[in-house]
Design a protein around this motif. Structure first.
Motif, PDB file in Angstrom:
ATOM      1  N   TYR A 141      -7.842   5.394  10.612  1.00  0.00           N
ATOM      2  CA  TYR A 141      -6.745   6.371  10.654  1.00  0.00           C
ATOM      3  C   TYR A 141      -5.547   5.878   9.847  1.00  0.00           C
ATOM      4  O   TYR A 141      -4.911   6.637   9.137  1.00  0.00           O
ATOM      5  N   TRP A 142      -5.259   4.604   9.984  1.00  0.00           N
ATOM      6  CA  TRP A 142      -4.114   4.036   9.260  1.00  0.00           C
ATOM      7  C   TRP A 142      -4.331   4.117   7.752  1.00  0.00           C
ATOM      8  O   TRP A 142      -3.419   4.495   7.009  1.00  0.00           O
ATOM      9  N   CYS A 143      -5.539   3.782   7.287  1.00  0.00           N
ATOM     10  CA  CYS A 143      -5.848   3.870   5.852  1.00  0.00           C
ATOM     11  C   CYS A 143      -5.611   5.295   5.363  1.00  0.00           C
ATOM     12  O   CYS A 143      -5.063   5.511   4.282  1.00  0.00           O
ATOM     13  N   ALA A 144      -6.027   6.283   6.174  1.00  0.00           N
ATOM     14  CA  ALA A 144      -5.896   7.684   5.772  1.00  0.00           C
ATOM     15  C   ALA A 144      -4.423   8.085   5.671  1.00  0.00           C
ATOM     16  O   ALA A 144      -4.000   8.671   4.682  1.00  0.00           O
ATOM     17  N   CYS A 145      -3.635   7.754   6.685  1.00  0.00           N
ATOM     18  CA  CYS A 145      -2.283   8.341   6.725  1.00  0.00           C
ATOM     19  C   CYS A 145      -1.256   7.490   5.975  1.00  0.00           C
ATOM     20  O   CYS A 145      -0.151   7.955   5.721  1.00  0.00           O
ATOM     21  N   SER A 146      -1.599   6.264   5.580  1.00  0.00           N
ATOM     22  CA  SER A 146      -0.593   5.439   4.900  1.00  0.00           C
ATOM     23  C   SER A 146      -0.839   5.363   3.395  1.00  0.00           C
ATOM     24  O   SER A 146      -0.113   4.667   2.697  1.00  0.00           O
ATOM     25  N   SER A 147      -1.858   6.087   2.896  1.00  0.00           N
ATOM     26  CA  SER A 147      -2.207   5.941   1.477  1.00  0.00           C
ATOM     27  C   SER A 147      -1.843   7.175   0.675  1.00  0.00           C
ATOM     28  O   SER A 147      -1.971   8.294   1.167  1.00  0.00           O
ATOM     29  N   LYS A 148      -1.396   6.943  -0.559  1.00  0.00           N
ATOM     30  CA  LYS A 148      -1.043   8.066  -1.427  1.00  0.00           C
ATOM     31  C   LYS A 148      -2.241   8.558  -2.231  1.00  0.00           C
ATOM     32  O   LYS A 148      -2.261   9.684  -2.697  1.00  0.00           O
ATOM     33  N   THR A 149      -3.214   7.686  -2.431  1.00  0.00           N
ATOM     34  CA  THR A 149      -4.411   8.088  -3.184  1.00  0.00           C
ATOM     35  C   THR A 149      -5.663   7.616  -2.448  1.00  0.00           C
ATOM     36  O   THR A 149      -5.600   6.712  -1.599  1.00  0.00           O
ATOM     37  N   GLY A 150      -6.795   8.217  -2.820  1.00  0.00           N
ATOM     38  CA  GLY A 150      -8.075   7.803  -2.251  1.00  0.00           C
ATOM     39  C   GLY A 150      -8.386   6.348  -2.582  1.00  0.00           C
ATOM     40  O   GLY A 150      -8.904   5.599  -1.756  1.00  0.00           O
ATOM     41  N   GLU A 151      -8.014   5.957  -3.799  1.00  0.00           N
ATOM     42  CA  GLU A 151      -8.264   4.582  -4.250  1.00  0.00           C
ATOM     43  C   GLU A 151      -7.534   3.575  -3.353  1.00  0.00           C
ATOM     44  O   GLU A 151      -8.080   2.538  -2.979  1.00  0.00           O
ATOM     45  N   GLU A 152      -6.287   3.902  -3.045  1.00  0.00           N
ATOM     46  CA  GLU A 152      -5.489   3.020  -2.181  1.00  0.00           C
ATOM     47  C   GLU A 152      -6.114   2.939  -0.791  1.00  0.00           C
ATOM     48  O   GLU A 152      -6.218   1.859  -0.201  1.00  0.00           O
ATOM     49  N   ALA A 153      -6.562   4.082  -0.261  1.00  0.00           N
ATOM     50  CA  ALA A 153      -7.190   4.087   1.067  1.00  0.00           C
ATOM     51  C   ALA A 153      -8.419   3.190   1.077  1.00  0.00           C
ATOM     52  O   ALA A 153      -8.650   2.430   2.025  1.00  0.00           O
ATOM     53  N   VAL A 154      -9.208   3.248  -0.011  1.00  0.00           N
ATOM     54  CA  VAL A 154     -10.436   2.437  -0.084  1.00  0.00           C
ATOM     55  C   VAL A 154     -10.101   0.949  -0.140  1.00  0.00           C
ATOM     56  O   VAL A 154     -10.738   0.133   0.540  1.00  0.00           O
ATOM     57  N   GLU A 155      -9.083   0.567  -0.917  1.00  0.00           N
ATOM     58  CA  GLU A 155      -8.706  -0.846  -0.987  1.00  0.00           C
ATOM     59  C   GLU A 155      -8.234  -1.373   0.372  1.00  0.00           C
ATOM     60  O   GLU A 155      -8.581  -2.475   0.787  1.00  0.00           O
ATOM     61  N   LYS A 156      -7.449  -0.551   1.040  1.00  0.00           N
ATOM     62  CA  LYS A 156      -6.994  -0.944   2.382  1.00  0.00           C
ATOM     63  C   LYS A 156      -8.178  -1.073   3.324  1.00  0.00           C
ATOM     64  O   LYS A 156      -8.255  -2.001   4.125  1.00  0.00           O
ATOM     65  N   TRP A 157      -9.091  -0.130   3.206  1.00  0.00           N
ATOM     66  CA  TRP A 157     -10.259  -0.146   4.093  1.00  0.00           C
ATOM     67  C   TRP A 157     -11.079  -1.424   3.881  1.00  0.00           C
ATOM     68  O   TRP A 157     -11.463  -2.094   4.830  1.00  0.00           O
ATOM     69  N   LYS A 158     -11.320  -1.775   2.617  1.00  0.00           N
ATOM     70  CA  LYS A 158     -12.177  -2.928   2.323  1.00  0.00           C
ATOM     71  C   LYS A 158     -11.573  -4.244   2.814  1.00  0.00           C
ATOM     72  O   LYS A 158     -12.290  -5.200   3.081  1.00  0.00           O
ATOM     73  N   SER A 159     -10.243  -4.268   2.947  1.00  0.00           N
ATOM     74  CA  SER A 159      -9.589  -5.508   3.386  1.00  0.00           C
ATOM     75  C   SER A 159     -10.046  -5.914   4.787  1.00  0.00           C
ATOM     76  O   SER A 159      -9.888  -7.069   5.187  1.00  0.00           O
ATOM     77  N   VAL A 160     -10.648  -4.976   5.502  1.00  0.00           N
ATOM     78  CA  VAL A 160     -11.042  -5.265   6.879  1.00  0.00           C
ATOM     79  C   VAL A 160     -12.093  -6.383   6.957  1.00  0.00           C
ATOM     80  O   VAL A 160     -12.142  -7.150   7.904  1.00  0.00           O
ATOM     81  N   THR A 161     -12.893  -6.503   5.876  1.00  0.00           N
ATOM     82  CA  THR A 161     -13.930  -7.547   5.904  1.00  0.00           C
ATOM     83  C   THR A 161     -13.305  -8.948   5.788  1.00  0.00           C
ATOM     84  O   THR A 161     -13.893  -9.926   6.217  1.00  0.00           O
ATOM     85  N   ASN A 162     -12.120  -9.033   5.200  1.00  0.00           N
ATOM     86  CA  ASN A 162     -11.379 -10.295   5.222  1.00  0.00           C
ATOM     87  C   ASN A 162     -10.664 -10.480   6.559  1.00  0.00           C
ATOM     88  O   ASN A 162     -10.707 -11.552   7.159  1.00  0.00           O
ATOM     89  N   HIS A 163     -10.010  -9.400   6.955  1.00  0.00           N
ATOM     90  CA  HIS A 163      -9.182  -9.469   8.159  1.00  0.00           C
ATOM     91  C   HIS A 163      -9.952  -9.975   9.380  1.00  0.00           C
ATOM     92  O   HIS A 163      -9.438 -10.803  10.140  1.00  0.00           O
ATOM     93  N   VAL A 164     -11.184  -9.499   9.562  1.00  0.00           N
ATOM     94  CA  VAL A 164     -11.949  -9.910  10.758  1.00  0.00           C
ATOM     95  C   VAL A 164     -12.309 -11.391  10.745  1.00  0.00           C
ATOM     96  O   VAL A 164     -12.701 -11.942  11.771  1.00  0.00           O
ATOM     97  N   GLN A 165     -12.187 -12.037   9.566  1.00  0.00           N
ATOM     98  CA  GLN A 165     -12.437 -13.503   9.553  1.00  0.00           C
ATOM     99  C   GLN A 165     -11.116 -14.263   9.444  1.00  0.00           C
ATOM    100  O   GLN A 165     -11.090 -15.403   8.985  1.00  0.00           O
ATOM    101  N   ASN A 166     -10.012 -13.585   9.839  1.00  0.00           N
ATOM    102  CA  ASN A 166      -8.689 -14.216   9.855  1.00  0.00           C
ATOM    103  C   ASN A 166      -8.190 -14.581   8.457  1.00  0.00           C
ATOM    104  O   ASN A 166      -7.482 -15.571   8.276  1.00  0.00           O
ATOM    105  N   VAL A 167      -8.561 -13.750   7.480  1.00  0.00           N
ATOM    106  CA  VAL A 167      -8.048 -13.897   6.118  1.00  0.00           C
ATOM    107  C   VAL A 167      -7.255 -12.640   5.811  1.00  0.00           C
ATOM    108  O   VAL A 167      -7.782 -11.537   5.913  1.00  0.00           O
ATOM    109  N   HIS A 168      -5.966 -12.799   5.475  1.00  0.00           N
ATOM    110  CA  HIS A 168      -5.119 -11.610   5.367  1.00  0.00           C
ATOM    111  C   HIS A 168      -4.565 -11.407   3.965  1.00  0.00           C
ATOM    112  O   HIS A 168      -3.720 -10.556   3.746  1.00  0.00           O
ATOM    113  N   HIS A 169      -4.996 -12.236   3.014  1.00  0.00           N
ATOM    114  CA  HIS A 169      -4.675 -12.009   1.614  1.00  0.00           C
ATOM    115  C   HIS A 169      -5.943 -11.541   0.920  1.00  0.00           C
ATOM    116  O   HIS A 169      -7.026 -12.078   1.178  1.00  0.00           O
ATOM    117  N   HIS A 170      -5.771 -10.529   0.041  1.00  0.00           N
ATOM    118  CA  HIS A 170      -6.949  -9.876  -0.513  1.00  0.00           C
ATOM    119  C   HIS A 170      -6.900  -9.892  -2.024  1.00  0.00           C
ATOM    120  O   HIS A 170      -5.831  -9.842  -2.623  1.00  0.00           O
TER     121      HIS A 170
END
Ligand SMILES: [Zn+2]
Length: 230
Positions: A141-170
């Motif tokens: 939901y956050w990716c959807a409502c905080s992004s101006k473009t589809g591309e931005e939403a996808v980049e935010k979404w993909k960051s989740v695979t880092n985030h779950v391993q405690n990595v927050h720089h992408h």
């Protein structure tokens, strides 16, 4: 309501969905509802009988087309439409009406994703992904409502695979670092484990990425669902 929408001079954002008299492929009647998502008011309902269109799965497309035609002939300028991922409506809008922005309702996408996370959690040595289920859906939901473009939403979404391993720089120009404050200890996933690998396959699946790029940035169709329940 049509008069008001017409005189506002703005292009409207519509939400559409079909409700059938029985689930599955044996429905006889369907009603297709279009809602003006600016004020959550129904602006049209089309009733379809399945033998008009040959078979019940075709009712949704027909109801959608009739409603769009009616609303446009009534003078509405349609800027965007939010629906579920019904393939024939996607195809129609993509090929015939590229002037109308088509977005997917986030709830419909999140429902499918939640089911897949649940299924993965039942596999051997993958149970730990379940602890992430609620946060993953919030992230969608956050990716959807905080992004101006589809591309931005996808980049935010993909960051989740880092985030779950405690990595927050992408490794991404559009989303180089997580937006959340420092976090307390969580049930981080460990790289190279089966749970982590299978989780990443699920999150960066090509079809899901396509869906994320088309998530509706503001309007959702939950009001149409609510109307249909009543
Ligand atoms: Zn993070």
């Amino acid at each position: 309501m049509l008069e008001m929408a017409r005189h506002s001079g703005k292009a409207v954002v519509l939400g559409g969905d079909m409700r059938a008299d029985s689930p599955g492929h044996c429905a006889k009647y369907g009603s297709y509802t279009m809602m003006n998502l600016e004020d959550n008011k129904e602006v049209d309902i089309q009733l379809i009988q399945s033998n008009e269109v040959g078979a019940s799965p075709r009712m949704e497309r027909e109801g959608f087309l009739r409603s769009l035609q009616f609303l446009e002939s009534a003078g509405l300028r349609v800027g965007a439409i939010v629906t579920d991922r019904h393939p024939s409506i996607q195809k129609y809008l993509r090929e015939q009406r590229p002037d109308i922005k088509h977005f997917f309702d986030t709830w419909h996408v999140s429902k499918g994703l939640a089911k897949k996370i649940d299924a993965l959690g039942k596999e051997r040595s993958c149970g730990e992904v379940l602890a992430w289920r609620r946060r993953i859906i919030n992230h969608l939901y956050w990716c959807a409502c905080s992004s101006k473009t589809g591309e931005e939403a996808v980049e935010k979404w993909k960051s989740v695979t880092n985030h779950v391993q405690n990595v927050h720089h992408h490794n991404s120009d559009l989303f180089p670092v997580c937006a959340h404050p420092p976090l307390e200890m969580r049930a981080w996933l460990t790289p190279s484990t089966k749970a982590f690998e299978r989780f990443c396959d699920l999150m960066i699946n090509q079809r899901l990425l396509k869906d994320v790029a088309k998530l509706s940035p503001h309007h959702q169709t939950s009001s149409v669902e609510g109307f249909h329940r009543v």
